[in-house]
Design a protein around this motif. Structure first.
Motif, PDB file in Angstrom:
ATOM      1  N   ASN A  24       0.860  -1.182   0.000  1.00  0.00           N
ATOM      2  CA  ASN A  24       0.000   0.000   0.000  1.00  0.00           C
ATOM      3  C   ASN A  24       0.900   1.237   0.000  1.00  0.00           C
ATOM      4  O   ASN A  24       1.739   1.385   0.883  1.00  0.00           O
ATOM      5  CB  ASN A  24      -0.888  -0.021   1.246  1.00  0.00           C
ATOM      6  CG  ASN A  24      -1.873   1.106   1.285  1.00  0.00           C
ATOM      7  OD1 ASN A  24      -1.640   2.183   0.732  1.00  0.00           O
ATOM      8  ND2 ASN A  24      -2.984   0.870   1.954  1.00  0.00           N
ATOM      9  N   SER A  26       0.475   4.129   0.987  1.00  0.00           N
ATOM     10  CA  SER A  26       0.421   4.924   2.219  1.00  0.00           C
ATOM     11  C   SER A  26       1.356   4.366   3.287  1.00  0.00           C
ATOM     12  O   SER A  26       1.710   5.052   4.235  1.00  0.00           O
ATOM     13  CB  SER A  26      -1.007   4.989   2.763  1.00  0.00           C
ATOM     14  OG  SER A  26      -1.422   3.723   3.234  1.00  0.00           O
ATOM     15  N   GLU A  27       1.789   3.099   3.120  1.00  0.00           N
ATOM     16  CA  GLU A  27       2.712   2.473   4.069  1.00  0.00           C
ATOM     17  C   GLU A  27       4.170   2.637   3.657  1.00  0.00           C
ATOM     18  O   GLU A  27       5.037   2.850   4.499  1.00  0.00           O
ATOM     19  CB  GLU A  27       2.399   0.983   4.198  1.00  0.00           C
ATOM     20  CG  GLU A  27       1.029   0.699   4.735  1.00  0.00           C
ATOM     21  CD  GLU A  27       0.654  -0.768   4.655  1.00  0.00           C
ATOM     22  OE1 GLU A  27      -0.358  -1.112   5.254  1.00  0.00           O
ATOM     23  OE2 GLU A  27       1.355  -1.556   3.988  1.00  0.00           O
ATOM     24  N   VAL A  39       9.344   4.995   4.196  1.00  0.00           N
ATOM     25  CA  VAL A  39       8.517   4.104   5.015  1.00  0.00           C
ATOM     26  C   VAL A  39       7.669   4.977   5.930  1.00  0.00           C
ATOM     27  O   VAL A  39       8.194   5.643   6.823  1.00  0.00           O
ATOM     28  CB  VAL A  39       9.395   3.136   5.836  1.00  0.00           C
ATOM     29  CG1 VAL A  39       8.525   2.185   6.645  1.00  0.00           C
ATOM     30  CG2 VAL A  39      10.335   2.364   4.927  1.00  0.00           C
ATOM     31  N   ASN A  40       6.365   5.000   5.683  1.00  0.00           N
ATOM     32  CA  ASN A  40       5.456   5.836   6.462  1.00  0.00           C
ATOM     33  C   ASN A  40       4.924   5.153   7.705  1.00  0.00           C
ATOM     34  O   ASN A  40       4.536   5.819   8.653  1.00  0.00           O
ATOM     35  CB  ASN A  40       4.270   6.283   5.605  1.00  0.00           C
ATOM     36  CG  ASN A  40       4.676   7.288   4.565  1.00  0.00           C
ATOM     37  OD1 ASN A  40       5.553   8.105   4.784  1.00  0.00           O
ATOM     38  ND2 ASN A  40       4.037   7.223   3.421  1.00  0.00           N
ATOM     39  N   LYS A  41       4.875   3.838   7.709  1.00  0.00           N
ATOM     40  CA  LYS A  41       4.344   3.098   8.849  1.00  0.00           C
ATOM     41  C   LYS A  41       5.413   2.155   9.368  1.00  0.00           C
ATOM     42  O   LYS A  41       5.544   1.035   8.900  1.00  0.00           O
ATOM     43  CB  LYS A  41       3.087   2.336   8.463  1.00  0.00           C
ATOM     44  CG  LYS A  41       1.899   3.234   8.187  1.00  0.00           C
ATOM     45  CD  LYS A  41       0.640   2.423   8.055  1.00  0.00           C
ATOM     46  CE  LYS A  41      -0.546   3.350   7.867  1.00  0.00           C
ATOM     47  NZ  LYS A  41      -1.788   2.598   7.713  1.00  0.00           N
ATOM     48  N   VAL A  44       5.360  -2.123  10.206  1.00  0.00           N
ATOM     49  CA  VAL A  44       4.473  -2.924   9.359  1.00  0.00           C
ATOM     50  C   VAL A  44       5.273  -4.031   8.671  1.00  0.00           C
ATOM     51  O   VAL A  44       4.820  -5.164   8.581  1.00  0.00           O
ATOM     52  CB  VAL A  44       3.751  -2.034   8.310  1.00  0.00           C
ATOM     53  CG1 VAL A  44       2.948  -2.884   7.337  1.00  0.00           C
ATOM     54  CG2 VAL A  44       2.858  -1.014   8.993  1.00  0.00           C
ATOM     55  N   TYR A  45       6.463  -3.690   8.198  1.00  0.00           N
ATOM     56  CA  TYR A  45       7.334  -4.658   7.528  1.00  0.00           C
ATOM     57  C   TYR A  45       8.671  -4.712   8.269  1.00  0.00           C
ATOM     58  O   TYR A  45       9.191  -3.696   8.701  1.00  0.00           O
ATOM     59  CB  TYR A  45       7.574  -4.251   6.071  1.00  0.00           C
ATOM     60  CG  TYR A  45       6.292  -4.075   5.302  1.00  0.00           C
ATOM     61  CD1 TYR A  45       5.547  -5.179   4.914  1.00  0.00           C
ATOM     62  CD2 TYR A  45       5.812  -2.817   4.996  1.00  0.00           C
ATOM     63  CE1 TYR A  45       4.350  -5.029   4.235  1.00  0.00           C
ATOM     64  CE2 TYR A  45       4.620  -2.653   4.306  1.00  0.00           C
ATOM     65  CZ  TYR A  45       3.893  -3.758   3.927  1.00  0.00           C
ATOM     66  OH  TYR A  45       2.727  -3.601   3.260  1.00  0.00           O
TER      67      TYR A  45
END
Length: 93
Positions: A24, A26-27, A39-41, A44-45
């Motif tokens: 996504n 956004s992520e 990397v926005n989140k 997550v990964y």
């Protein structure tokens, strides 16, 4: 053989068909202007690998607490980033 829509990539190798999901935006996304992975989140990964068009691994990335990852060492070309949970980003530099 590949068939791609906006959200999934369907691949067929050796008679086996699989469906791969894209990351996504956004992520996480690639900023071509700064040659960086944004990397926005965080969290997550955990990690990702970058492959060139021949399938050779050209970079392994730890994404823990990462906000930007420098991709400037990669030469001009087409790449596929695959996260630890097999989500992908296809990009050109």
């Amino acid at each position: 053989t590949y068939l791609q829509s906006n959200d999934i990539l369907v691949s067929c190798t050796g008679g086996t068909m699989g469906v791969e999901s894209f990351v996504n935006p956004s992520e996480m996304y690639v900023n071509k202007a700064t040659k960086s992975l944004v990397v926005n989140k965080s969290g997550v990964y955990e990690s990702a690998s970058v492959y060139d068009v021949t399938g050779k691994t050209v970079m392994n990335i730890k994404l823990t607490n990462a906000s930007n990852v420098d991709l400037s060492k990669l030469t001009t070309g087409v790449y596929i980033l695959v996260t630890n949970d097999n989500k992908i980003i296809k990009f050109m530099l």
